[in-house]
Design a protein around this motif. Structure first.
Motif, PDB file in Angstrom:
ATOM      1  N   VAL A 113     -28.333  -1.068 -11.992  1.00 16.21           N
ATOM      2  CA  VAL A 113     -27.642  -0.510 -13.157  1.00 16.21           C
ATOM      3  C   VAL A 113     -26.132  -0.593 -12.947  1.00 16.21           C
ATOM      4  CG1 VAL A 113     -27.246   1.606 -14.480  1.00 16.21           C
ATOM      5  CG2 VAL A 113     -29.571   0.984 -13.793  1.00 16.21           C
ATOM      6  N   THR A 114     -25.684  -0.293 -11.730  1.00 12.03           N
ATOM      7  CA  THR A 114     -24.255  -0.367 -11.429  1.00 12.03           C
ATOM      8  C   THR A 114     -23.734  -1.799 -11.537  1.00 12.03           C
ATOM      9  OG1 THR A 114     -24.635   1.420  -9.856  1.00 12.03           O
ATOM     10  CG2 THR A 114     -22.487   0.373  -9.798  1.00 12.03           C
ATOM     11  N   ALA A 116     -24.607  -4.079 -13.442  1.00  8.97           N
ATOM     12  CA  ALA A 116     -24.438  -4.481 -14.838  1.00  8.97           C
ATOM     13  C   ALA A 116     -23.098  -4.020 -15.414  1.00  8.97           C
ATOM     14  CB  ALA A 116     -25.593  -3.946 -15.684  1.00  8.97           C
ATOM     15  N   PHE A 117     -22.496  -2.989 -14.803  1.00  5.16           N
ATOM     16  CA  PHE A 117     -21.166  -2.569 -15.233  1.00  5.16           C
ATOM     17  C   PHE A 117     -20.095  -3.538 -14.724  1.00  5.16           C
ATOM     18  CE2 PHE A 117     -23.278   1.524 -15.665  1.00  5.16           C
ATOM     19  CZ  PHE A 117     -22.722   2.006 -16.832  1.00  5.16           C
ATOM     20  N   LEU A 118     -20.399  -4.203 -13.627  1.00  2.00           N
ATOM     21  CA  LEU A 118     -19.388  -5.002 -12.941  1.00  2.00           C
ATOM     22  C   LEU A 118     -19.538  -6.493 -13.214  1.00  2.00           C
ATOM     23  CD1 LEU A 118     -19.650  -3.075  -9.546  1.00  2.00           C
ATOM     24  CD2 LEU A 118     -17.925  -2.751 -11.329  1.00  2.00           C
ATOM     25  N   LEU A 126     -30.299  -7.621 -16.729  1.00  2.00           N
ATOM     26  CA  LEU A 126     -30.883  -6.301 -16.959  1.00  2.00           C
ATOM     27  C   LEU A 126     -31.445  -6.214 -18.382  1.00  2.00           C
ATOM     28  CD1 LEU A 126     -31.026  -3.869 -14.992  1.00  2.00           C
ATOM     29  CD2 LEU A 126     -29.117  -2.866 -16.241  1.00  2.00           C
ATOM     30  N   ARG A 127     -30.712  -6.773 -19.344  1.00  2.00           N
ATOM     31  CA  ARG A 127     -31.164  -6.806 -20.740  1.00  2.00           C
ATOM     32  C   ARG A 127     -32.506  -7.547 -20.833  1.00  2.00           C
ATOM     33  NH1 ARG A 127     -27.051  -9.328 -22.612  1.00  2.00           N
ATOM     34  NH2 ARG A 127     -25.895  -7.409 -22.935  1.00  2.00           N
ATOM     35  N   TYR A 130     -35.345  -5.366 -19.371  1.00  2.00           N
ATOM     36  CA  TYR A 130     -35.823  -4.266 -20.225  1.00  2.00           C
ATOM     37  C   TYR A 130     -36.483  -4.792 -21.494  1.00  2.00           C
ATOM     38  CZ  TYR A 130     -34.294  -0.672 -17.102  1.00  2.00           C
ATOM     39  OH  TYR A 130     -34.202   0.140 -16.006  1.00  2.00           O
ATOM     40  N   GLY A 165     -34.853   7.084 -22.953  1.00  2.00           N
ATOM     41  CA  GLY A 165     -33.444   7.425 -23.154  1.00  2.00           C
ATOM     42  C   GLY A 165     -33.047   8.760 -22.543  1.00  2.00           C
ATOM     43  N   PHE A 168     -33.027   8.601 -18.617  1.00  2.00           N
ATOM     44  CA  PHE A 168     -31.871   7.904 -18.040  1.00  2.00           C
ATOM     45  C   PHE A 168     -30.566   8.663 -18.333  1.00  2.00           C
ATOM     46  CE2 PHE A 168     -34.740   4.175 -17.971  1.00  2.00           C
ATOM     47  CZ  PHE A 168     -34.510   3.751 -16.676  1.00  2.00           C
ATOM     48  N   TYR A 169     -30.494   9.299 -19.503  1.00  2.00           N
ATOM     49  CA  TYR A 169     -29.313  10.099 -19.838  1.00  2.00           C
ATOM     50  C   TYR A 169     -29.087  11.181 -18.780  1.00  2.00           C
ATOM     51  CZ  TYR A 169     -26.413  13.382 -22.550  1.00  2.00           C
ATOM     52  OH  TYR A 169     -25.428  14.231 -22.984  1.00  2.00           O
ATOM     53  N   PHE A 172     -28.064   9.384 -15.286  1.00  2.00           N
ATOM     54  CA  PHE A 172     -26.829   8.608 -15.095  1.00  2.00           C
ATOM     55  C   PHE A 172     -25.653   9.050 -15.939  1.00  2.00           C
ATOM     56  CE2 PHE A 172     -29.864   4.992 -13.875  1.00  2.00           C
ATOM     57  CZ  PHE A 172     -29.790   5.361 -12.547  1.00  2.00           C
ATOM     58  N   ILE A 173     -25.881   9.877 -16.955  1.00  2.00           N
ATOM     59  CA  ILE A 173     -24.767  10.287 -17.820  1.00  2.00           C
ATOM     60  C   ILE A 173     -24.485  11.775 -17.616  1.00  2.00           C
ATOM     61  CG2 ILE A 173     -23.867  10.350 -20.177  1.00  2.00           C
ATOM     62  CD1 ILE A 173     -24.354   7.504 -19.201  1.00  2.00           C
TER      63      ILE A 173
ATOM     64  N   PHE B 117     -21.423   6.660 -10.131  1.00  2.00           N
ATOM     65  CA  PHE B 117     -22.361   5.957  -9.245  1.00  2.00           C
ATOM     66  C   PHE B 117     -21.780   5.811  -7.846  1.00  2.00           C
ATOM     67  CE2 PHE B 117     -24.072   4.477 -13.280  1.00  2.00           C
ATOM     68  CZ  PHE B 117     -25.442   4.506 -13.040  1.00  2.00           C
ATOM     69  N   LEU B 126     -18.542  14.614 -13.925  1.00  2.00           N
ATOM     70  CA  LEU B 126     -19.203  14.143 -15.137  1.00  2.00           C
ATOM     71  C   LEU B 126     -20.261  15.154 -15.590  1.00  2.00           C
ATOM     72  CD1 LEU B 126     -18.700  11.473 -16.685  1.00  2.00           C
ATOM     73  CD2 LEU B 126     -20.764  10.563 -15.607  1.00  2.00           C
ATOM     74  N   TYR B 130     -20.390  17.013 -19.245  1.00  2.00           N
ATOM     75  CA  TYR B 130     -21.494  16.985 -20.205  1.00  2.00           C
ATOM     76  C   TYR B 130     -22.111  18.360 -20.402  1.00  2.00           C
ATOM     77  CZ  TYR B 130     -21.063  12.084 -21.091  1.00  2.00           C
ATOM     78  OH  TYR B 130     -20.561  10.876 -21.507  1.00  2.00           O
ATOM     79  N   GLY B 165     -29.506  10.405 -25.627  1.00  2.00           N
ATOM     80  CA  GLY B 165     -30.236   9.602 -24.650  1.00  2.00           C
ATOM     81  C   GLY B 165     -30.490   8.165 -25.088  1.00  2.00           C
ATOM     82  N   PRO B 166     -31.140   7.962 -26.252  1.00  2.00           N
ATOM     83  CA  PRO B 166     -31.433   6.585 -26.656  1.00  2.00           C
ATOM     84  C   PRO B 166     -30.184   5.743 -26.920  1.00  2.00           C
ATOM     85  CG  PRO B 166     -32.852   8.136 -27.812  1.00  2.00           C
ATOM     86  CD  PRO B 166     -31.800   8.946 -27.110  1.00  2.00           C
ATOM     87  N   TYR B 169     -28.961   4.870 -23.412  1.00  2.00           N
ATOM     88  CA  TYR B 169     -29.966   3.939 -22.866  1.00  2.00           C
ATOM     89  C   TYR B 169     -29.679   2.512 -23.322  1.00  2.00           C
ATOM     90  CZ  TYR B 169     -34.630   1.845 -22.184  1.00  2.00           C
ATOM     91  OH  TYR B 169     -35.678   1.037 -21.820  1.00  2.00           O
ATOM     92  N   SER B 174     -30.779  -0.664 -21.133  1.00  2.00           N
ATOM     93  CA  SER B 174     -31.400  -1.850 -21.744  1.00  2.00           C
ATOM     94  C   SER B 174     -30.355  -2.811 -22.309  1.00  2.00           C
ATOM     95  CB  SER B 174     -32.389  -1.439 -22.839  1.00  2.00           C
ATOM     96  OG  SER B 174     -31.736  -0.756 -23.889  1.00  2.00           O
ATOM     97  N   ARG B 175     -29.090  -2.391 -22.327  1.00  2.00           N
ATOM     98  CA  ARG B 175     -27.973  -3.279 -22.681  1.00  2.00           C
ATOM     99  C   ARG B 175     -28.166  -3.959 -24.032  1.00  2.00           C
ATOM    100  NH1 ARG B 175     -23.300  -2.855 -19.550  1.00  2.00           N
ATOM    101  NH2 ARG B 175     -23.950  -1.622 -17.770  1.00  2.00           N
TER     102      ARG B 175
END
Lengths: 203, 203
Positions: A113-114, A116-118, A126-127, A130, A165, A168-169, A172-173, B117, B126, B130, B165-166, B169, B174-175
């Motif tokens: 997941v990380t 994909a940010f970089l 990743l897309r 999923y 969702g 994962f929220y 990671f969020i 991360f 974070l 939230y 969440g979605p 996500y 899922s990008r």
């Protein structure tokens, strides 16, 4: 007996063995040190494959990560089949909870997941992963429709996103605690919402 | 007239001006170069505050990021009030869509999520952010209960997680493409689910 092109990934062939060795070494390096620290040299050393071969085939560390994340779509994973929508969603989310919270397992999915940010290529991989998982999970909803637990026009992937969702929220969020009681509660909510027609498209 | 302790963040005072300058410079550096590249030197240069002062107060780049992410909870943000649960959720998610997809804005929130991360202190910051946003958003659900759009025992934060969440996500896992039509569809689904009692706790 088809004649194979060079580089074709014939199961069990030498090219395929090389690919498996390199991509699994990439995943191991990714889990151990993260995307930012990944180098072709480290993957060459871990896999025992010469780095010239790696550069020729995958081009760079970024290419390695993109290809390695693609391995996830080659597995035999099937959606759970427990006899109810709520049970299937709970089982599916329970697998995610295990995978993303077990100290022995979480390094790899978290690094993915990380990454994909970089890296745009890692994000693409990743897309694809999923999209494949969504397609394989849709059967959970078609079975629910067949059992009368969901309206016929329910959008299956929307149900999967509504389930995954909030998990994962939290991970990671909002960075909240996630365990099996959380995944069971989400599964219960999404099953109720599905039954109420919440994921039937408006038009 | 209370006597202030050294380092107290009196609004408008010199200590507070220094804090604002340093933390906003931290956010700017985070947006420009990401967490991994953030240094106290760069923040000192951008803010015009001597690095000795920064080290004394925040200790490290990690300490700067944690404190800077805390700024988010000091704003005047209030949850939207459109007259319906669906409208409020659509407005709330629409803000997130704008923030996380506008090329001029997305660098900072994306870097914040990525930083969590890589740093436990950033993850803690974070989480605090939230938690504060959840508390401020809960009014959307209490108003819905008052209007009769939701059962009285609805878990407000669970509704917010089900809405956000979605969206996250799609953005980060899922990008998938995210736009206003996606956020409106999620808001519609969550409003239906809420009305159906999907977020009333089981026990």
């Amino acid at each position: 007996m088809a004649t194979e092109l060079p580089g074709t990934t014939r199961p069990g062939g030498r090219t395929e063995r090389t690919r498996q060795a390199v991509l699994h070494a990439t995943l191991a390096e990714l889990a151990a040190h993260g995307y930012a620290a990944l180098t072709v040299d480290a993957v060459a050393e871990r896999s025992g494959i010469h780095k010239t071969t790696i550069y020729r085939r995958w081009g760079s560390a970024e290419g390695l990560v993109a290809a390695a994340l693609g391995l996830g779509s080659e597995d035999e994973w099937e959606a759970p089949d427990t006899g109810s929508l709520r049970g299937d969603l709970a089982a599916l989310l329970g697998e995610l909870v295990d995978y993303f919270t077990d100290p022995a397992l979480l390094a790899l999915p978290t690094a993915s997941v990380t990454a994909a940010f970089l890296s745009e290529r890692a994000a693409d991989a990743l897309r694809d992963f999923y999209r494949d998982r969504h397609a394989r999970s849709a059967v959970v909803v078609s079975r629910a429709i067949a059992r009368g637990e969901a309206p016929a026009r329910t959008d299956a992937v929307e149900v999967i996103r509504a389930a995954c969702g909030p998990l994962f929220y939290r991970l990671f969020i909002s960075r909240e605690v996630v365990d099996r009681s959380v995944s069971e509660e989400i599964a219960r909510s999404v099953a109720i919402a599905t039954g109420a027609g919440a994921y039937v498209p408006a038009s």
